[in-house]
Design an enzyme around this catalytic site. Structure first.
Site, PDB file in Angstrom:
ATOM      1  N   ASP A 110     -48.422   7.988  51.977  1.00  0.00           N
ATOM      2  CA  ASP A 110     -47.030   8.261  52.327  1.00  0.00           C
ATOM      3  C   ASP A 110     -46.354   9.161  51.295  1.00  0.00           C
ATOM      4  O   ASP A 110     -45.668  10.111  51.630  1.00  0.00           O
ATOM      5  CB  ASP A 110     -46.238   6.944  52.482  1.00  0.00           C
ATOM      6  CG  ASP A 110     -46.411   5.981  51.301  1.00  0.00           C
ATOM      7  OD1 ASP A 110     -47.186   6.288  50.362  1.00  0.00           O
ATOM      8  OD2 ASP A 110     -45.779   4.915  51.311  1.00  0.00           O
ATOM      9  N   ASP A 113     -45.917   9.744  43.712  1.00  0.00           N
ATOM     10  CA  ASP A 113     -44.797   9.651  42.776  1.00  0.00           C
ATOM     11  C   ASP A 113     -45.331  10.019  41.389  1.00  0.00           C
ATOM     12  O   ASP A 113     -45.476  11.194  41.067  1.00  0.00           O
ATOM     13  CB  ASP A 113     -44.258   8.221  42.868  1.00  0.00           C
ATOM     14  CG  ASP A 113     -42.999   7.981  42.056  1.00  0.00           C
ATOM     15  OD1 ASP A 113     -42.199   8.909  41.918  1.00  0.00           O
ATOM     16  OD2 ASP A 113     -42.813   6.858  41.565  1.00  0.00           O
ATOM     17  N   ARG A 175     -39.616  -0.258  56.836  1.00  0.00           N
ATOM     18  CA  ARG A 175     -40.819   0.519  57.179  1.00  0.00           C
ATOM     19  C   ARG A 175     -40.775   1.122  58.578  1.00  0.00           C
ATOM     20  O   ARG A 175     -41.387   2.148  58.841  1.00  0.00           O
ATOM     21  CB  ARG A 175     -42.077  -0.353  57.071  1.00  0.00           C
ATOM     22  CG  ARG A 175     -42.442  -0.763  55.662  1.00  0.00           C
ATOM     23  CD  ARG A 175     -43.882  -1.264  55.631  1.00  0.00           C
ATOM     24  NE  ARG A 175     -44.211  -2.033  54.440  1.00  0.00           N
ATOM     25  CZ  ARG A 175     -44.609  -1.514  53.288  1.00  0.00           C
ATOM     26  NH1 ARG A 175     -44.729  -0.204  53.157  1.00  0.00           N
ATOM     27  NH2 ARG A 175     -44.890  -2.292  52.255  1.00  0.00           N
TER      28      ARG A 175
HETATM   29  P1  IMP Z   1     -47.442   6.438  42.235  1.00  0.00           P
HETATM   30  O1  IMP Z   1     -48.666   5.651  41.837  1.00  0.00           O
HETATM   31  O2  IMP Z   1     -46.379   6.377  41.185  1.00  0.00           O
HETATM   32  O3  IMP Z   1     -47.777   7.866  42.619  1.00  0.00           O
HETATM   33  O4  IMP Z   1     -46.769   5.731  43.487  1.00  0.00           O
HETATM   34  C1  IMP Z   1     -47.539   5.171  44.455  1.00  0.00           C
HETATM   35  C2  IMP Z   1     -46.816   4.529  45.598  1.00  0.00           C
HETATM   36  O5  IMP Z   1     -45.582   3.949  45.237  1.00  0.00           O
HETATM   37  C3  IMP Z   1     -46.456   5.476  46.711  1.00  0.00           C
HETATM   38  O6  IMP Z   1     -47.548   5.783  47.513  1.00  0.00           O
HETATM   39  C4  IMP Z   1     -45.459   4.654  47.473  1.00  0.00           C
HETATM   40  O7  IMP Z   1     -46.110   3.742  48.334  1.00  0.00           O
HETATM   41  C5  IMP Z   1     -44.750   3.918  46.370  1.00  0.00           C
HETATM   42  N1  IMP Z   1     -43.481   4.631  46.100  1.00  0.00           N
HETATM   43  C6  IMP Z   1     -43.224   5.561  45.169  1.00  0.00           C
HETATM   44  N2  IMP Z   1     -41.962   6.025  45.269  1.00  0.00           N
HETATM   45  C7  IMP Z   1     -41.430   5.361  46.330  1.00  0.00           C
HETATM   46  C8  IMP Z   1     -40.150   5.425  46.975  1.00  0.00           C
HETATM   47  O8  IMP Z   1     -39.242   6.204  46.630  1.00  0.00           O
HETATM   48  N3  IMP Z   1     -39.987   4.602  48.040  1.00  0.00           N
HETATM   49  C9  IMP Z   1     -40.950   3.753  48.494  1.00  0.00           C
HETATM   50  N4  IMP Z   1     -42.166   3.680  47.935  1.00  0.00           N
HETATM   51  C10 IMP Z   1     -42.393   4.473  46.860  1.00  0.00           C
HETATM   52 MG    MG Z   2     -48.206   4.222  49.119  1.00  0.00          MG
END
Ligand code: IMP
Ligand code: MG
Length: 195
Positions: A110, A113, A175
């Site tokens: 999705d 981040d 969701r």
């Molecule tokens: P990362 O490991 O920091 O890249 O983040 C991984 C996961 O955190 C993403 O795939 C999302 O499922 C969740 N995530 C990050 N930012 C958001 C947000 O703004 N809203 C909802 N889920 C988030």
């Molecule tokens: Mg995710």
């Protein structure tokens, strides 16, 4: 708006990507992905499309209807998130049913981040000797990146705001919303200690 609980709608400050914008971009992404995996060097073994639970489910359901090459589908669940901030630890909660060896793997996500989840997952899957590992993400919060990850197919660049809807949650809610929106700060203020 039909189909969206008024209790949730009230907490959305801004809509970033409408349902129509998302669908239009998915048609384009489907073409990009199809073209890519049609190439002889990318179609010399099975393609496995892996959706990451739970955030990718709406995107997964839509994008696979626009991938016009044969593929198998699987789901994985990894988690590093609780509330609105990353905990930094990644766990595999559901592994692949398929053996990744020799396959072309396309991870469907999705949102990227910090990149922690995908950097870790890409490495983990590469250790199983697939032919390739690539990523398709609906949203990319580029400026938040702390770990380098190559994202091959991106839907939209996303500003550094906490977003919900179209599969993405805040404490498991929102969701089902057909668009991506930003929560009003007061909607998660009670959890700000987790930041
Ligand atoms: P990362 O490991 O920091 O890249 O983040 C991984 C996961 O955190 C993403 O795939 C999302 O499922 C969740 N995530 C990050 N930012 C958001 C947000 O703004 N809203 C909802 N889920 C988030
Ligand atoms: Mg995710």
């Amino acid at each position: 708006m039909p189909g969206v609980a008024k209790e949730l709608k009230e907490k959305i400050g801004e809509i970033l990507f409408t349902h129509d914008q998302i669908q239009a971009r998915i048609v384009e992404m489907g073409k990009e992905i199809t073209e890519f995996y049609r190439k002889p060097e990318n179609s010399d073994s099975d393609l496995v499309v892996i959706g990451l639970l739970k955030g990718s489910i709406l995107f997964l359901a839509d994008i696979i209807r626009h991938i016009a090459v044969p593929f198998k589908m699987d789901l994985m669940a990894v988690s590093s998130y609780s509330g609105t901030s990353s905990t930094g630890t990644i766990k595999v909660k559901k592994d692949l049913d398929f053996d990744a060896q020799g396959k072309h793997i396309l991870i469907v996500e999705d949102l990227i981040d910090t990149g922690n989840t995908l950097a870790w997952l890409t490495n983990m899957l590469k250790s199983r000797n697939p032919k390739s590992v690539r990523i398709a993400s609906l949203l990319d919060k580029k400026e938040r990146r702390t770990q380098e990850v190559e994202v091959h197919f991106v839907g939209f660049e996303c500003p550094d705001k906490f977003v919900v809807g179209y599969g993405m949650d805040f404490d498991e809610e929102y969701r089902g919303m057909p668009f991506v929106g930003v929560l009003k700060p007061e909607a998660y203020a009670h959890l700000s200690s987790k930041h």
